[in-house]
Design an enzyme around this catalytic site. Structure first.
Site, PDB file in Angstrom:
ATOM      1  CE  LYS A  13      43.044  35.719  24.264  1.00  0.00           C
ATOM      2  NZ  LYS A  13      41.650  35.551  24.723  1.00  0.00           N
ATOM      3  NE  ARG A  88      41.105  41.795  24.472  1.00  0.00           N
ATOM      4  CZ  ARG A  88      41.776  41.061  25.370  1.00  0.00           C
ATOM      5  NH1 ARG A  88      43.079  41.031  25.385  1.00  0.00           N
ATOM      6  NH2 ARG A  88      41.119  40.347  26.255  1.00  0.00           N
ATOM      7  NE  ARG A 127      40.237  33.329  33.881  1.00  0.00           N
ATOM      8  CZ  ARG A 127      40.640  33.944  32.763  1.00  0.00           C
ATOM      9  NH1 ARG A 127      41.209  33.239  31.789  1.00  0.00           N
ATOM     10  NH2 ARG A 127      40.430  35.227  32.594  1.00  0.00           N
ATOM     11  NE  ARG A 160      41.584  38.389  34.548  1.00  0.00           N
ATOM     12  CZ  ARG A 160      41.855  38.218  33.252  1.00  0.00           C
ATOM     13  NH1 ARG A 160      42.729  37.299  32.877  1.00  0.00           N
ATOM     14  NH2 ARG A 160      41.259  38.947  32.341  1.00  0.00           N
ATOM     15  NE  ARG A 171      37.163  39.860  30.246  1.00  0.00           N
ATOM     16  CZ  ARG A 171      37.657  38.786  30.878  1.00  0.00           C
ATOM     17  NH1 ARG A 171      37.053  38.294  31.926  1.00  0.00           N
ATOM     18  NH2 ARG A 171      38.753  38.224  30.439  1.00  0.00           N
TER      19      ARG A 171
HETATM   20  P1  AMP Z   1      43.067  39.499  29.149  1.00  0.00           P
HETATM   21  O1  AMP Z   1      43.950  39.127  30.299  1.00  0.00           O
HETATM   22  O2  AMP Z   1      43.704  39.255  27.810  1.00  0.00           O
HETATM   23  O3  AMP Z   1      41.691  38.896  29.249  1.00  0.00           O
HETATM   24  O4  AMP Z   1      42.866  41.092  29.223  1.00  0.00           O
HETATM   25  C1  AMP Z   1      42.250  41.683  30.346  1.00  0.00           C
HETATM   26  C2  AMP Z   1      41.779  43.086  30.003  1.00  0.00           C
HETATM   27  O5  AMP Z   1      42.912  43.907  29.648  1.00  0.00           O
HETATM   28  C3  AMP Z   1      40.852  43.192  28.810  1.00  0.00           C
HETATM   29  O6  AMP Z   1      39.497  42.925  29.138  1.00  0.00           O
HETATM   30  C4  AMP Z   1      41.061  44.656  28.406  1.00  0.00           C
HETATM   31  O7  AMP Z   1      40.418  45.548  29.307  1.00  0.00           O
HETATM   32  C5  AMP Z   1      42.558  44.830  28.620  1.00  0.00           C
HETATM   33  N1  AMP Z   1      43.322  44.455  27.395  1.00  0.00           N
HETATM   34  C6  AMP Z   1      44.196  43.429  27.243  1.00  0.00           C
HETATM   35  N2  AMP Z   1      44.706  43.401  26.002  1.00  0.00           N
HETATM   36  C7  AMP Z   1      44.138  44.442  25.331  1.00  0.00           C
HETATM   37  C8  AMP Z   1      44.231  44.929  24.007  1.00  0.00           C
HETATM   38  N3  AMP Z   1      45.005  44.325  23.090  1.00  0.00           N
HETATM   39  N4  AMP Z   1      43.496  46.031  23.668  1.00  0.00           N
HETATM   40  C9  AMP Z   1      42.717  46.649  24.575  1.00  0.00           C
HETATM   41  N5  AMP Z   1      42.564  46.230  25.847  1.00  0.00           N
HETATM   42  C10 AMP Z   1      43.259  45.132  26.234  1.00  0.00           C
END
Ligand code: AMP
Length: 222
Positions: A13, A88, A127, A160, A171
């Site tokens: 993404k 999400r 990553r 990360r 996840r």
């Molecule tokens: P990402 O960078 O998109 O993988 O997001 C990292 C983490 O941020 C996720 O595993 C969630 O803990 C939190 N997060 C990001 N976007 C959302 C969302 N739309 N709703 C809830 N938690 C989120």
């Protein structure tokens, strides 16, 4: 153009959002990036989100909905945006529809990037990201023993905390339980573009732009 990039963690993404931003001149909005910035800055939202994110759980809907509603109303998002990592949950999608409705706007397309579980685990476990610019790299465990600096800005590369294998598996499960229902949600709205996310980065980008061009032509001829 208002787009959503939907897919499990590691489906590409962020990479595709960056490419589409360059092509269409619309702003990328990553809730993960916004939350990581809040954690780094130690804001009240960051303090609330830090441990939840480290465990690979979802931050509460009201917190992320508020962040996104504020952000899409900013002047630079008026021409369009690409949402990466939001919505999400179905509740977040409904809140987004309601917010856009109030602004007299709507989501044009939802790009769903399909990738198998094993490929996701392999990608995320290898990553590494730049602490400064967020650039993403892939290294084997051997290469990771002596990590280089970021090729773009010399920043420090790190893994990360939520990309560790045990958290990655969780996840993906969180995606399947809470986020996958959005596939049906947006299919019912006739907005879903289902794309093979296991092709090369350039092939995925080409497939997305081909479909978006077709949609724009269709919209223009109506
Ligand atoms: P990402 O960078 O998109 O993988 O997001 C990292 C983490 O941020 C996720 O595993 C969630 O803990 C939190 N997060 C990001 N976007 C959302 C969302 N739309 N709703 C809830 N938690 C989120």
């Amino acid at each position: 153009m208002r787009l959503i990039l939907l897919g499990p963690p590691g489906c590409g993404k962020g990479t595709q959002a960056q490419r589409l931003t360059e092509k269409y001149g619309i702003v990328p909005l990553s809730t993960g990036e916004m939350l990581r910035a809040a954690v780094k800055a130690g804001t009240p939202v960051g303090l609330k989100a830090r441990d939840i994110m480290a465990r690979g759980e979802l931050v509460p809907d009201d917190v992320v909905v508020q962040i996104v509603s504020d952000r899409i109303d900013q002047p630079d998002a008026k021409n369009g945006f690409i949402l990466d990592g939001f919505p999400r949950t179905v509740a977040q999608a409904e809140a987004l529809d309601a917010t856009l409705d109030q602004l007299g706007r709507r989501v044009d397309a939802v790009i769903y990037l399909r990738v198998s579980r094993q490929v996701l685990i392999d990608r995320l476990s290898h990553r590494y990201c730049c602490r400064t610019c967020g650039a993403v790299y892939t290294f084997t465990p051997q290469q990771a023993r002596d990590l280089p600096r970021c090729a773009a800005d010399g920043g420090e590369l790190y893994q990360r905390p939520d990309d560790r294998p045990e958290i990655v598996a969780h996840r993906i499960d969180v995606f399947l339980t809470h986020t996958a229902p959005l596939i049906d949600y947006y299919t019912a709205q006739h907005k879903l573009e289902n794309i093979d996310g296991q092709m090369s980065v350039d092939e995925v980008r080409a497939d997305i732009t081909r479909r978006l061009s077709a949609l724009r032509k269709g919209a223009g001829s109506r």
